[in-house]
Design an enzyme around this catalytic site. Structure first.
Site, PDB file in Angstrom:
ATOM      1  N   PHE A 148       0.813  -1.225   0.000  1.00 35.35           N
ATOM      2  CA  PHE A 148       0.000   0.000   0.000  1.00 35.35           C
ATOM      3  C   PHE A 148       0.842   1.269   0.000  1.00 35.35           C
ATOM      4  CE2 PHE A 148       0.961   0.027   4.558  1.00 35.35           C
ATOM      5  CZ  PHE A 148       1.074   1.381   4.808  1.00 35.35           C
ATOM      6  N   LYS A 172      -1.179  -7.295  -9.207  1.00 39.60           N
ATOM      7  CA  LYS A 172      -2.154  -7.348  -8.101  1.00 39.60           C
ATOM      8  C   LYS A 172      -1.732  -6.266  -7.105  1.00 39.60           C
ATOM      9  CE  LYS A 172      -3.071  -8.441  -4.376  1.00 39.60           C
ATOM     10  NZ  LYS A 172      -3.479  -7.426  -3.370  1.00 39.60           N
ATOM     11  N   GLU A 175      -4.904  -3.956  -1.926  1.00 34.57           N
ATOM     12  CA  GLU A 175      -6.361  -3.767  -1.868  1.00 34.57           C
ATOM     13  C   GLU A 175      -6.742  -2.579  -0.987  1.00 34.57           C
ATOM     14  OE1 GLU A 175      -4.462  -6.041  -0.573  1.00 34.57           O
ATOM     15  OE2 GLU A 175      -5.474  -7.347   0.874  1.00 34.57           O
ATOM     16  N   ARG A 176      -5.720  -1.948  -0.339  1.00 30.52           N
ATOM     17  CA  ARG A 176      -6.052  -0.804   0.514  1.00 30.52           C
ATOM     18  C   ARG A 176      -6.045   0.516  -0.257  1.00 30.52           C
ATOM     19  NH1 ARG A 176      -2.652  -2.076   5.895  1.00 30.52           N
ATOM     20  NH2 ARG A 176      -1.430  -3.424   4.562  1.00 30.52           N
ATOM     21  N   SER A 225       5.401  -6.818   3.360  1.00 33.15           N
ATOM     22  CA  SER A 225       5.976  -7.101   4.685  1.00 33.15           C
ATOM     23  C   SER A 225       6.755  -8.415   4.661  1.00 33.15           C
ATOM     24  CB  SER A 225       4.854  -7.163   5.718  1.00 33.15           C
ATOM     25  OG  SER A 225       3.957  -8.190   5.362  1.00 33.15           O
ATOM     26  N   CYS A 280       9.618   1.890   3.412  1.00 36.78           N
ATOM     27  CA  CYS A 280      10.534   0.818   3.790  1.00 36.78           C
ATOM     28  C   CYS A 280      11.947   1.358   3.952  1.00 36.78           C
ATOM     29  CB  CYS A 280      10.510  -0.287   2.754  1.00 36.78           C
ATOM     30  SG  CYS A 280      11.145   0.266   1.193  1.00 36.78           S
ATOM     31  N   GLU A 382       9.171  -3.905  12.978  1.00 37.39           N
ATOM     32  CA  GLU A 382       8.977  -2.714  12.136  1.00 37.39           C
ATOM     33  C   GLU A 382       7.699  -2.012  12.586  1.00 37.39           C
ATOM     34  OE1 GLU A 382       7.745  -3.535   8.065  1.00 37.39           O
ATOM     35  OE2 GLU A 382       9.016  -1.919   7.339  1.00 37.39           O
TER      36      GLU A 382
HETATM   37  P1  NAD Z   1       1.584  -6.573   3.072  1.00 34.30           P
HETATM   38  O1  NAD Z   1       2.623  -7.620   3.157  1.00 34.30           O
HETATM   39  O2  NAD Z   1       0.480  -6.588   4.067  1.00 34.30           O
HETATM   40  O3  NAD Z   1       0.867  -6.622   1.633  1.00 34.30           O
HETATM   41  C1  NAD Z   1       1.592  -6.629   0.435  1.00 34.30           C
HETATM   42  C2  NAD Z   1       0.814  -7.402  -0.624  1.00 34.30           C
HETATM   43  O4  NAD Z   1       0.657  -8.750  -0.184  1.00 34.30           O
HETATM   44  C3  NAD Z   1      -0.581  -6.853  -0.875  1.00 34.30           C
HETATM   45  O5  NAD Z   1      -0.817  -6.820  -2.256  1.00 34.30           O
HETATM   46  C4  NAD Z   1      -1.488  -7.842  -0.167  1.00 34.30           C
HETATM   47  O6  NAD Z   1      -2.726  -8.008  -0.814  1.00 34.30           O
HETATM   48  C5  NAD Z   1      -0.706  -9.136  -0.213  1.00 34.30           C
HETATM   49  N1  NAD Z   1      -0.973  -9.988   0.942  1.00 34.30           N
HETATM   50  C6  NAD Z   1      -1.182  -9.580   2.224  1.00 34.30           C
HETATM   51  N2  NAD Z   1      -1.389 -10.643   3.025  1.00 34.30           N
HETATM   52  C7  NAD Z   1      -1.321 -11.750   2.245  1.00 34.30           C
HETATM   53  C8  NAD Z   1      -1.441 -13.150   2.498  1.00 34.30           C
HETATM   54  N3  NAD Z   1      -1.680 -13.618   3.725  1.00 34.30           N
HETATM   55  N4  NAD Z   1      -1.297 -14.001   1.471  1.00 34.30           N
HETATM   56  C9  NAD Z   1      -1.041 -13.548   0.234  1.00 34.30           C
HETATM   57  N5  NAD Z   1      -0.922 -12.226  -0.077  1.00 34.30           N
HETATM   58  C10 NAD Z   1      -1.053 -11.332   0.920  1.00 34.30           C
HETATM   59  O7  NAD Z   1       2.351  -5.171   3.081  1.00 34.30           O
HETATM   60  P2  NAD Z   1       1.737  -3.711   3.183  1.00 34.30           P
HETATM   61  O8  NAD Z   1       1.241  -3.476   4.574  1.00 34.30           O
HETATM   62  O9  NAD Z   1       0.830  -3.438   2.037  1.00 34.30           O
HETATM   63  O10 NAD Z   1       3.048  -2.828   2.921  1.00 34.30           O
HETATM   64  C11 NAD Z   1       3.913  -2.426   3.940  1.00 34.30           C
HETATM   65  C12 NAD Z   1       5.091  -3.352   4.068  1.00 34.30           C
HETATM   66  O11 NAD Z   1       5.801  -3.411   2.823  1.00 34.30           O
HETATM   67  C13 NAD Z   1       6.114  -2.889   5.088  1.00 34.30           C
HETATM   68  O12 NAD Z   1       6.589  -4.008   5.793  1.00 34.30           O
HETATM   69  C14 NAD Z   1       7.220  -2.282   4.238  1.00 34.30           C
HETATM   70  O13 NAD Z   1       8.499  -2.279   4.838  1.00 34.30           O
HETATM   71  C15 NAD Z   1       7.188  -3.183   3.054  1.00 34.30           C
HETATM   72  N6  NAD Z   1       7.786  -2.548   1.892  1.00 34.30           N
HETATM   73  C16 NAD Z   1       9.005  -2.992   1.494  1.00 34.30           C
HETATM   74  C17 NAD Z   1       9.630  -2.395   0.421  1.00 34.30           C
HETATM   75  C18 NAD Z   1      10.972  -2.861  -0.036  1.00 34.30           C
HETATM   76  O14 NAD Z   1      11.371  -2.463  -1.101  1.00 34.30           O
HETATM   77  N7  NAD Z   1      11.684  -3.696   0.707  1.00 34.30           N
HETATM   78  C19 NAD Z   1       9.004  -1.344  -0.267  1.00 34.30           C
HETATM   79  C20 NAD Z   1       7.748  -0.929   0.159  1.00 34.30           C
HETATM   80  C21 NAD Z   1       7.149  -1.548   1.243  1.00 34.30           C
END
Ligand code: NAD
Length: 496
Positions: A148, A172, A175-176, A225, A280, A382
């Protein structure tokens, strides 16, 4: 109001089924709904991408790049609209959303160079009358799953290069806050992508799992994450797919005693609290070397934080906006409470912030916590909120040990005037992206982006030169055209 649908085979598609509310975090109000794709809808998108692949693969790289040139222009023409879409669902202030989009566009500019980047390697006369070359072939249908916090930029880390390399794509988004990603993808079609080359499915775990399990998907790029990154990497790899999964972070800044403290404080204030700390690469831990530096740092930080302006995305004078959801707000506040319970010193508490006229928005004010120690929950995990932790150590070695022992290794920075110390730090620290007096060392589009340790699962980083490697596979051809009339007998030894 119809829920935000999908983009499949060149057209917007709505399907009956599950939906999820979309919020405007600045006001706390529901602004609409998004469809959560069922397995069959995702399979429809994969089928469209699969059907589009043969012709797209054979489209000359220069023609594919021309679409990217037009795409870049369209994004620049629609900047204000995209910035508004990002702000409405994510909450980041328009100057910050503009910055995100600009960094995304830089990845399209890099993809415009695909014909140059895809040039192979050629060797003449590798044997008598034999020539040999290596070329980079596209993989087929690849998928991108995005978080997101950079709803426009992170998808642009992925599909411009994947598509310029000749692949077709299923995205994909989170969804937020999916609206800006869908809008941008429609501009890519307007720029000239044939139907099916880029598809967007909105959804949650059901959509993601379908992408991870479908045999037609050749590779998966993920950003999100760490627990989900690890899951994605394991499942995609077990299914024989190429996968890169970028995860979470805890980015430390070492503040050396010789650092210019005025500059450190300005730099840290932006890097810790910008985008409400939902980056991140946010600097969330300042490690001060020596009590004098620490006392000076916290005194100046407290002073600087009195002028932080927090409020809705639409007011450009704000420094940062709300966090993404009420649930996330509560999670961030929970980390602040735990820090106090576990013995840290809460110097500035952002939990009770009131934004006039936006009382139901998901705001957390800038928070400063001193005397944090390694076993505390607020340090191990985090937080992803506008919270800066201060740790006190006696030496640079101790500071480096802390960083090296942390499970994450995304970004880090050292503030110093000592070139030798900075050089030692950047050479030895176990982190993928290092800044020297640069708080957010996010690589430009022609370098690649990736952390170490549990911040990245996989071998290749995102965008830049690694993206060309990730989205292509090497083929080496060895060729001989025997001269007319020359006959050779069978050779039974290994050719040398
Ligand atoms: P998230 O992991 O909750 O979601 C990311 C994606 O995974 C979304 O599209 C979501 O629909 C999907 N997802 C969530 N739960 C799932 C599950 N159980 N099974 C399958 N798919 C699932 O992350 P977020 O809250 O949207 O984003 C924030 C996180 O992303 C933070 O931890 C941040 O550090 C990280 N981030 C990392 C980078 C990097 O380059 N390392 C860059 C941006 C964000």
């Amino acid at each position: 109001m119809t829920a935000l649908g999908h983009l499949i085979n060149g057209a917007r598609v709505d399907r009956e089924g599950r939906t999820q509310d979309l919020y405007n975090p600045s006001t706390g109000e529901v602004k609409g709904q998004v469809s959560l794709a069922a397995k069959a809808t995702v399979e429809e998108a994969i089928a469209a991408a699969q059907a589009a692949f043969p012709a797209w693969r054979n489209t000359p790289p220069a023609k594919r790049a021309r679409v990217m040139f037009r795409f870049k222009q369209l994004l620049e023409e629609h900047t204000d609209e995209i910035v508004r879409l990002i702000g409405e669902e994510h909450g980041k202030i328009s100057h910050d959303a503009g910055g995100e989009l600009a960094r995304g566009i830089e990845n399209i500019e890099y993809a415009c160079g695909a014909p140059e980047l895809l040039k192979g390697e050629h060797s003449k006369n590798t044997g008598p009358g034999i020539d040999s070359w290596s070329e980079h072939q596209p993989l087929g249908v690849v998928a991108g799953i995005t978080p997101f916090n950079f709803p426009a930029m992170v998808p642009l880390w992925m599909y411009p290069m994947a598509i310029a390399c000749g692949n077709t794509f299923v995205l994909k988004p989170s969804e937020r806050d999916p609206t800006s990603a869908l809008f941008i993808a429609e501009l890519a079609l307007e720029a000239g992508l044939p139907a099916g080359v880029l598809n967007v499915v909105n959804g949650d775990k059901e959509a993601v799992d379908t992408l991870l399990d479908d045999d037609r998907i050749q590779a998966v790029s993920f950003v999100g994450s760490t627990p989900i990154a690890e899951y994605i990497y394991s499942r995609a790899s077990a299914n024989g797919k190429r996968c890169q999964a970028l995860g979470g972070a805890k980015n430390h800044a070492i503040v050396m005693p010789d650092a210019d403290m005025e500059n450190v404080v300005n730099s840290l204030t932006g890097a810790a609290f910008g985008s409400s700390g939902e980056r991140c690469m946010a600097l969330s831990v300042a490690v001060a070397v020596g009590d004098e530096a620490a006392d000076n740092l916290v005194a100046k930080m407290q002073e600087s934080m009195t002028s932080l302006k927090v409020g809705p995305f639409s007011d450009k004078s704000n420094d940062f906006g709300p966090v993404i959801t009420q649930a996330h707000r509560e999670k961030v506040c929970g980390y602040i409470a735990s820090a106090e319970e576990q013995g840290a010193t809460l110097l500035v508490d952002g939990r009770d912030i009131q934004v006039e006229g936006y009382e139901r928005g998901f705001y957390v004010g800038g928070t400063l916590i001193d005397n944090v120690t390694p076993e505390m929950t607020c340090y191990r995990e985090e937080i992803f909120g506008p919270v800066l932790l201060v740790m006190r150590v006696d030496s640079m070695e101790e500071a480096m040990r802390l960083i090296d022992e942390h499970e994450y290794g995304n970004g880090t920075c050292i503030y110093t005037r000592d070139g030798e110390a900075a050089r030692y730090f950047s050479d030895h620290i176990l982190v993928g992206m290092v800044g020297v007096n640069v708080p957010l060392p996010v690589p430009v589009s022609y370098h690649s982006f990736g952390g170490w340790k549990r911040s990245l699962f996989g071998d290749l980083s995102a965008y830049g030169p690694d993206a060309v490697r990730f989205y292509t596979r090497r083929k080496t051809v060895t060729q001989r055209w025997p001269s007319a009339g020359v006959r050779e007998g069978a050779q039974f030894s290994f050719p040398s």
